[in-house]
Design an enzyme around this catalytic site. Structure first.
Site, short mmCIF file in Angstrom:
data_model
loop_
_atom_site.label_atom_id
_atom_site.label_comp_id
_atom_site.label_asym_id
_atom_site.label_seq_id
_atom_site.Cartn_x
_atom_site.Cartn_y
_atom_site.Cartn_z
N ASP A 97 53.72 54.89 36.38
CA ASP A 97 52.83 53.77 36.62
C ASP A 97 53.22 53.18 37.98
O ASP A 97 54.38 52.87 38.21
CB ASP A 97 53.04 52.71 35.52
CG ASP A 97 51.78 51.94 35.20
OD1 ASP A 97 51.11 51.51 36.15
OD2 ASP A 97 51.48 51.77 34.01
N ASP A 203 47.99 50.90 39.16
CA ASP A 203 47.62 49.61 38.59
C ASP A 203 46.65 48.85 39.51
O ASP A 203 46.92 48.73 40.71
CB ASP A 203 48.91 48.80 38.42
CG ASP A 203 48.74 47.59 37.55
OD1 ASP A 203 48.48 47.76 36.35
OD2 ASP A 203 48.89 46.46 38.05
N GLU A 262 43.50 52.49 37.99
CA GLU A 262 43.01 51.46 37.05
C GLU A 262 42.15 50.48 37.83
O GLU A 262 42.60 49.93 38.85
CB GLU A 262 44.19 50.73 36.41
CG GLU A 262 43.71 49.85 35.25
CD GLU A 262 44.46 48.55 35.12
OE1 GLU A 262 44.43 47.96 34.03
OE2 GLU A 262 45.07 48.08 36.10
N HIS A 335 47.93 49.40 26.73
CA HIS A 335 48.85 48.29 26.42
C HIS A 335 48.23 46.92 26.65
O HIS A 335 48.88 45.90 26.41
CB HIS A 335 50.11 48.45 27.26
CG HIS A 335 49.80 48.34 28.73
ND1 HIS A 335 49.07 49.30 29.42
CD2 HIS A 335 50.07 47.38 29.64
CE1 HIS A 335 48.92 48.93 30.67
NE2 HIS A 335 49.51 47.77 30.84
N ASP A 336 46.99 46.87 27.17
CA ASP A 336 46.32 45.58 27.42
C ASP A 336 45.21 45.30 26.41
O ASP A 336 44.57 44.25 26.48
CB ASP A 336 45.66 45.58 28.81
CG ASP A 336 46.67 45.65 29.94
OD1 ASP A 336 47.81 45.17 29.77
OD2 ASP A 336 46.30 46.18 31.01
O1 ISL Z 1 44.37 42.45 30.07
C1 ISL Z 1 43.85 41.93 31.01
C2 ISL Z 1 43.79 40.49 31.22
O2 ISL Z 1 42.75 39.99 30.42
C3 ISL Z 1 43.28 42.76 32.03
O3 ISL Z 1 42.39 42.10 32.80
C4 ISL Z 1 44.43 43.28 32.86
O4 ISL Z 1 45.12 42.25 33.44
C5 ISL Z 1 43.87 44.15 33.92
O5 ISL Z 1 43.34 45.22 33.24
C6 ISL Z 1 44.94 44.64 34.87
O6 ISL Z 1 45.96 45.27 34.15
C7 ISL Z 1 47.05 45.79 34.81
O7 ISL Z 1 47.62 44.91 35.75
C8 ISL Z 1 48.22 43.72 35.24
C9 ISL Z 1 49.14 43.97 34.05
O8 ISL Z 1 49.45 42.75 33.43
C10 ISL Z 1 48.51 44.90 33.04
O9 ISL Z 1 49.41 45.16 32.00
C11 ISL Z 1 48.11 46.14 33.78
O10 ISL Z 1 47.60 47.14 32.94
C12 ISL Z 1 49.02 43.15 36.37
O11 ISL Z 1 49.88 44.13 36.88
#
Ligand code: ISL
Length: 564
Positions: A97, A203, A262, A335-336
Site C-alpha cells: 500500500d 492510496d 484508489e 478496510h474502509d
Molecule cells: O472511508 C472513507 C471515509 O468516509 C473514505 O472516504 C476513505 O477515506 C477514502 O476512501 C480514502 O481512503 C484511503 O485513504 C485514507 C485512509 O483513511 C483509508 O483507510 C484509505 O483507504 C487516508 O489515507
C-alpha cells in the site's frame, strides 16, 4: 497477449486485524506468515498488504513517518523479507500500500517543513496564509473540509500559516507540484521493488494534483466545510504525474507488476484515461460509485437503504465504460467499508450463507480483477456496535464528537455508525471458535465478533458447502475459463428489483450468471437458448440444469455455461 492480472484474484490483508503472533493484541507479519496456507488453499494470486510502514498510527498506518522501515508493531524488515520469500514460494505476489498523497505530520519531511518558512522542505507541503487578520476566529484559506470532520486546514502557530490536510490533521498533504516530491516518491517505489515487491495499491492517488489556486468548493447548505472533490479529485496534472511515475519507476524493469489506484470520486471518463494501457498510467482503479449509493446527501452515516436497481445500474455502467479500453477492479469490501453481507446481503442466520455466496457470485462473474478483503471469504458480518466507546476509528470518533458538539441526534449517529463505521471491517479475523477467535492470545485491539463461535475459518475449511468453499470455486473458475477475463458483459433483466443477471461471452463460450437477491422465490423466463445449459456453480443444494424457465429460491445464485 492478455496481462496476467486480468485472470488474477487479489486478497487484501489488514495486518493489524489478521493474525497476532506475539500476543500484544495487534496483528503482525509473524501472524501473516503463520496463516499463509489459508491463502494458498483459497487460491488467490496476489496479496495486498495495508500499510505496515513506521507510523504513529493516527489512521492505522495511513499516516507514514518512515517509508523505508516496518513499524515495530508489525515486525522488522527481516520479517518482511521472509514474508516476501514465502509468498513467492507459494506462487503468489505481494503488493504494498503506497500512501503518498500525504505523510504523517511526524515524518521528518514535515517536521523540517514546519520548522521555518524558508526551510528547503517548506514547499514539499501545501502552506497558505490566513486570508484575514489573525485572531481566534481566523478563517481558513478556503472552505474545504477534511474527510475526518472539521476543516482541511490546520494553523501552525510557529510559522503562522495553515497547512492542508484532506484527511486528519496528522496527515498533511504533500505538494506534488514540487518535482523533488515526485522524485522522492519514485525513489521509495524503486526501493520496495528492489526488495522484491510486485506492485502497489496507491492510496487516494487521484487527489495528488490540486486545482489551481485552491478555489472554494460549491457551498452546501448548513455545512461550513465541504468535501470539495472538484478541488482535488482528478486535478490538472494528475495524469501527467502518474505517467511520469510509471515510466520512471517501471520503465526498463522486467517482471510482472500490478498497480491499482484508489480513486474516490473518479468518473468512468477519467477511469478510462487512467487505465488505458496506451497512456501508461495504472493497470486498474478502485472507483467508489457503488460504495456511495446507500449514503445520503448529508453523508455516509445517514443511511438511505439499498435500491438494487441503482446498484446494478452503477456496476453495469462501469462494466460498459471500461469494456473496450481500460480495466475494472471489482470489490465489495475493504478496510474502509462495512461488511457486504450485512450491507447489500442478508445477515439473518437463515439467509446469511446463501446471500454471502450470491454476492460473491455476482462480483466474481464480472469482467475485471476481483479483490477479496480478509474475512469476506468467510462471509464475516458487521459487528453489533452499540456505544460511542465501542468505536476506535478516528473517522467514527470525530463524527460522533462533532454531532455531540453541535447538539445533534446522537442516537441516530450511533445507528449510522453501527451500520457504516470502518471498524466493521476491522474487527479481528475469525480463525476458529476458541478464545479471541484464534486471532490473538492477548486482548485484541478491537473486539472479536461474538458470532465467531459458528462463523470461522476452521469450521468452513472442514465443510464442502461453506462460503469459503464457494469463494474457492469462483477463483478456480476464473483461473480455468478464459471467458471470465475476456468475455463481453451483457446485462439481463436490468430493471428487475430482485433478479441480478448477465451473460459473459467470447467466440468460444457463453456464461449466464443469475442471482435472486431476495428471500422470496422467483420464476423467470431466460429463453430457450439456455435449455440444457450446464451448471458450473450454484450456491444451494441440488440446483438443476437450466431450462427455459428457472425457479430461483431465496438468494439462489447460479452460473451456467451454454451448450455449444
Ligand atoms: O472511508 C472513507 C471515509 O468516509 C473514505 O472516504 C476513505 O477515506 C477514502 O476512501 C480514502 O481512503 C484511503 O485513504 C485514507 C485512509 O483513511 C483509508 O483507510 C484509505 O483507504 C487516508 O489515507
Amino acid at each position: 497477449m492478455r496481462p496476467w492480472w486480468k485472470s488474477a484474484v487479489v486478497y487484501q490483508i489488514y495486518p493489524r486485524s489478521f493474525a497476532d503472533s506475539d500476543g500484544d493484541g495487534i496483528g503482525d507479519l509473524g501472524g501473516i506468515l503463520q496463516r499463509l496456507d489459508h491463502l494458498g488453499a483459497l487460491g488467490v494470486d496476489v496479496i495486498w498488504l495495508s500499510p505496515i510502514y513506521r507510523s504513529p498510527q493516527a489512521d492505522n498506518g495511513y499516516d507514514i513517518s518512515d517509508y523505508r522501515d516496518i513499524d515495530p508493531l508489525f515486525g522488522t524488515l527481516a520479517d518482511f523479507d521472509t514474508l516476501v520469500a514465502k509468498v513467492h514460494a507459494l506462487g503468489m505476489k505481494l503488493v504494498m500500500d503506497l500512501v503518498v498523497n500525504h505523510t504523517s505530520d511526524e515524518h521528518p519531511w514535515f517536521t523540517e517543513s514546519r520548522s521555518s518558512r524558508d526551510n528547503s522542505k517548506r514547499d514539499w507541503y501545501i502552506w497558505r496564509d490566513a486570508p484575514d487578520d489573525a485572531g481566534p476566529s481566523r478563517r481558513e484559506p478556503n472552505n474545504w473540509g477534511s474527510f475526518f470532520s472539521g476543516p482541511a486546514w490546520t494553523w501552525d502557530p510557529g510559522t503562522e500559516q495553515f497547512y492542508l490536510h484532506l484527511f486528519d490533521r496528522k496527515q498533511p498533504d504533500l505538494n506534488w507540484d514540487n518535482p523533488e516530491v515526485r522524485k522522492a516518491v519514485r525513489d521509495i517505489m524503486v526501493w520496495w521493488l528492489d526488495r522484491g515487491v510486485d506492485g502497489f495499491r496507491m492510496d487516494v492517488i487521484n487527489f495528488i494534483s490540486k486545482a489551481e489556486g485552491l478555489p472554494d468548493a460549491r457551498p452546501v447548505p448548513l455545512q461550513r466545510h465541504v468535501i470539495a472533490f472538484d478541488g482535488f479529485a482528478d486535478g490538472p496534472h494528475v495524469h501527467e504525474y502518474l505517467a511520469e511515475l510509471t515510466r520512471t519507476v517501471f520503465g526498463g524493469r522486467d517482471g510482472e507488476y500490478l498497480t491499482v489506484g484508489e480513486m474516490p470520486g473518479v468518473t468512468t471518463v477519467e477511469a478510462r484515461l487512467y487505465t488505458d494501457p496506451a497512456r501508461g498510467e495504472l493497470d486498474m482503479v478502485f472507483q467508489f460509485e457503488h460504495m456511495g449509493i446507500d449514503h445520503s446527501p448529508t453523508g455516509k452515516f445517514d443511511h438511505r437503504g439499498l435500491d438494487l436497481v441503482v446498484l446494478k445500474d452503477t456496476m453495469h455502467r462501469w462494466q460498459a465504460a471500461l469494456a473496450d479500453v481500460g480495466w475494472n477492479s471489482l470489490y465489495w469490501n475493504n478496510h474502509d467499508q462495512p461488511r457486504v453481507v450485512s450491507r447489500f446481503g442478508d445477515d439473518d442466520p437463515v439467509h446469511w450463507a446463501a446471500s454471502a455466496k450470491a454476492l460473491a457470485t455476482i462480483l466474481h462473474g464480472m469482467r475485471g480483477t476481483p479483490f477479496i478483503y480478509q474475512g469476506e471469504e468467510l462471509g464475516m458480518t458487521n459487528y453489533p456496535f452499540r456505544f460511542p466507546q465501542d468505536h476506535r476509528d478516528l473517522e467514527a470518533v470525530n463524527y460522533y464528537n462533532e454531532v455531540l458538539a453541535l447538539g445533534g441526534d446522537t442516537a441516530a449517529a450511533l445507528t449510522g455508525l453501527a451500520r457504516m463505521s470502518r471498524d466493521n471491517a476491522r474487527t479481528p479475523m475469525q480463525w476458529d471458535a476458541g478464545r479471541n477467535a484464534g486471532f490473538s492470545t492477548g486482548q485484541p485491539w478491537l473486539p472479536v465478533n461474538p458470532n465467531h463461535s459458528w462463523l470461522n475459518a476452521e469450521a468452513q475449511t472442514a465443510a464442502t458447502d461453506s462460503v469459503l468453499a464457494h469463494y474457492r470455486a469462483l477463483i478456480r473458475l476464473r483461473h480455468e475459463l478464459p471467458v471470465f477475463a475476456d468475455g463481453d458483459f451483457t446485462p439481463l433483466f436490468a430493471d428487475d428489483p430482485q433478479i441480478w443477471a448477465y451473460t459473459r461471452a467470447t467466440a468460444d463460450a457463453t456464461l449466464l450468471v443469475i442471482v435472486n437477491c431476495g428471500r422470496e422465490p422467483r420464476t423467470v423466463d431466460i429463453g430457450a437458448e439456455w435449455a440444457g445449459a450446464q451448471l458450473l456453480l450454484g450456491n444451494l443444494p441440488k440446483t438443476p440444469a437450466a431450462s427455459t424457465t428457472l425457479t430461483l429460491q431465496g438468494w439462489d445464485a447460479r452460473i451456467y455455461a451454454a451448450r455449444r
